[in-house]
Design a protein around this motif. Structure first.
Motif, short mmCIF file in Angstrom:
data_model
loop_
_atom_site.label_atom_id
_atom_site.label_comp_id
_atom_site.label_asym_id
_atom_site.label_seq_id
_atom_site.Cartn_x
_atom_site.Cartn_y
_atom_site.Cartn_z
N THR A 52 0.83 -1.21 0.00
CA THR A 52 0.00 0.00 0.00
C THR A 52 0.86 1.25 0.00
N GLY A 53 1.97 1.21 0.75
CA GLY A 53 2.89 2.33 0.76
C GLY A 53 3.55 2.54 -0.59
N LEU A 54 3.89 1.45 -1.26
CA LEU A 54 4.48 1.55 -2.60
C LEU A 54 3.51 2.18 -3.59
N SER A 55 2.24 1.77 -3.52
CA SER A 55 1.23 2.35 -4.41
C SER A 55 1.10 3.85 -4.17
N SER A 56 1.05 4.25 -2.90
CA SER A 56 0.93 5.67 -2.57
C SER A 56 2.15 6.44 -3.05
N LEU A 57 3.33 5.85 -2.87
CA LEU A 57 4.57 6.50 -3.31
C LEU A 57 4.57 6.70 -4.82
N GLN A 61 4.91 10.37 -6.52
CA GLN A 61 6.03 10.66 -7.41
C GLN A 61 5.54 11.00 -8.81
N ALA A 62 4.47 10.33 -9.26
CA ALA A 62 3.90 10.64 -10.57
C ALA A 62 3.34 12.05 -10.61
N ALA A 63 2.70 12.47 -9.52
CA ALA A 63 2.15 13.82 -9.45
C ALA A 63 3.27 14.86 -9.55
N ARG A 64 4.38 14.62 -8.86
CA ARG A 64 5.50 15.56 -8.92
C ARG A 64 6.19 15.51 -10.28
N GLU A 79 10.70 5.16 -15.65
CA GLU A 79 11.23 3.84 -15.32
C GLU A 79 11.11 3.55 -13.83
N ASN A 80 11.46 4.53 -12.99
CA ASN A 80 11.34 4.34 -11.54
C ASN A 80 9.89 4.21 -11.11
N LEU A 81 9.00 5.00 -11.72
CA LEU A 81 7.59 4.91 -11.40
C LEU A 81 7.05 3.53 -11.74
N LEU A 82 7.42 3.01 -12.89
CA LEU A 82 6.99 1.66 -13.29
C LEU A 82 7.50 0.61 -12.32
N ARG A 83 8.74 0.78 -11.88
CA ARG A 83 9.32 -0.19 -10.95
C ARG A 83 8.58 -0.20 -9.62
N ILE A 84 8.28 0.98 -9.09
CA ILE A 84 7.59 1.08 -7.80
C ILE A 84 6.20 0.46 -7.89
N ALA A 85 5.43 0.85 -8.92
CA ALA A 85 4.08 0.32 -9.06
C ALA A 85 4.08 -1.17 -9.37
N PHE A 107 0.65 4.57 -18.09
CA PHE A 107 0.12 5.59 -18.99
C PHE A 107 1.13 6.72 -19.18
N LEU A 108 1.74 7.17 -18.07
CA LEU A 108 2.72 8.25 -18.16
C LEU A 108 3.96 7.82 -18.94
N ALA A 109 4.23 6.52 -18.95
CA ALA A 109 5.38 6.00 -19.71
C ALA A 109 5.03 5.76 -21.17
N GLY A 110 3.79 6.02 -21.57
CA GLY A 110 3.38 5.83 -22.96
C GLY A 110 3.01 4.41 -23.32
N ARG A 111 2.85 3.55 -22.32
CA ARG A 111 2.45 2.16 -22.56
C ARG A 111 0.92 2.08 -22.47
N PHE A 112 0.25 2.62 -23.44
CA PHE A 112 -1.18 2.87 -23.33
C PHE A 112 -2.02 1.59 -23.27
N ASP A 113 -1.74 0.61 -24.11
CA ASP A 113 -2.52 -0.63 -24.08
C ASP A 113 -2.35 -1.34 -22.74
#
Length: 229
Positions: A52-57, A61-64, A79-85, A107-113
């Motif tokens: 749950t903490g990882l999801s929140s982080l 981080q995505a918002a910032r 890349e870091n956002l993808l790793r955390i999630a 989505f932010l990484a452009g991996r839309f599908d």
């Protein structure tokens, strides 16, 4: 919840940090987001498998990252956002919030599908999450699917009885793409829109359409001061 457990600018327990994160995401300042990130990183240092903490982080981080303000902490690269999630999903595969975090970071990484596959899972597990509905709606609008996006955004607002300021840009964008200048301007000029660089960009677009040089200059000044990144 924050008031009930006496949270101010600090937190003591793991879920206190999650509550701080929820408040900072919904309507907090960047200072509050940084405080929540630091709280979560301390917690995760002691309990690295706290999904749950990882999801929140990931969400913070995505918002910032979107605000161009994430350079002073752990780098919020896609890349870091993808790793955390991704770690949150691996640890808690039945968590709607983990899949929602993976959706947003993909989505932010452009991996839309892949992102919309994660969105489907998140909403199957918890179809009542107003935050997930709103983010999926925003993503649909960004991909040009305005009708589906507007439906989800409006339903999220109805479920929660309010809309956080970050959503104003997406309400604006849907109206703008549909050619409804009056409704687009209404969302761009609401106070909540000034809390994000995209919201201020919406004001600049509205000012341009209106030929309002003063409004455009004020929005540009605020954008440069509040979000220099």
């Amino acid at each position: 919840m924050r008031k009930r457990i006496g949270l101010g600018g600090s937190a003591s327990g793991a879920y206190d940090c999650v509550i701080m994160a929820a408040g900072a995401l919904a309507q907090g300042s960047d200072k509050e987001r940084v405080g929540a990130i630091e709280c979560l990183e301390r917690t995760l240092g002691a309990a690295p498998d706290f999904a749950t903490g990882l999801s929140s982080l990931a969400f913070l981080q995505a918002a910032r990252y979107l605000d161009g303000a994430a350079r002073d902490l752990t780098p919020a690269t896609p890349e870091n956002l993808l790793r955390i999630a991704g770690k949150a999903v691996t640890l808690s595969p039945h968590s709607s919030r983990a899949h929602a975090a993976q959706f947003w970071t993909r989505f932010l990484a452009g991996r839309f599908d892949d992102a919309f596959d994660s969105a489907r899972l998140a909403l199957e597990i918890n179809p009542w999450s107003s935050d997930t509905q709103a983010r999926v709606g925003a993503a649909h609008i960004l991909r040009g699917r305005t009708a589906e996006g507007a439906r989800l955004l409006k339903n999220a607002a109805k479920e929660a009885n309010w809309s956080p300021g970050w959503q104003e840009f997406y309400f604006f964008l849907e109206a703008h793409l549909e050619g409804d200048d009056a409704r687009a301007a209404r969302h761009a000029l609401r106070n909540g829109a000034a809390g994000s660089p995209l919201g201020l960009l919406a004001r600049i677009i509205v000012a341009g359409k209106r030929g309002d040089a003063a409004l455009a200059a004020a929005a540009r000044k605020e954008l440069q001061a509040a979000f220099p990144g």
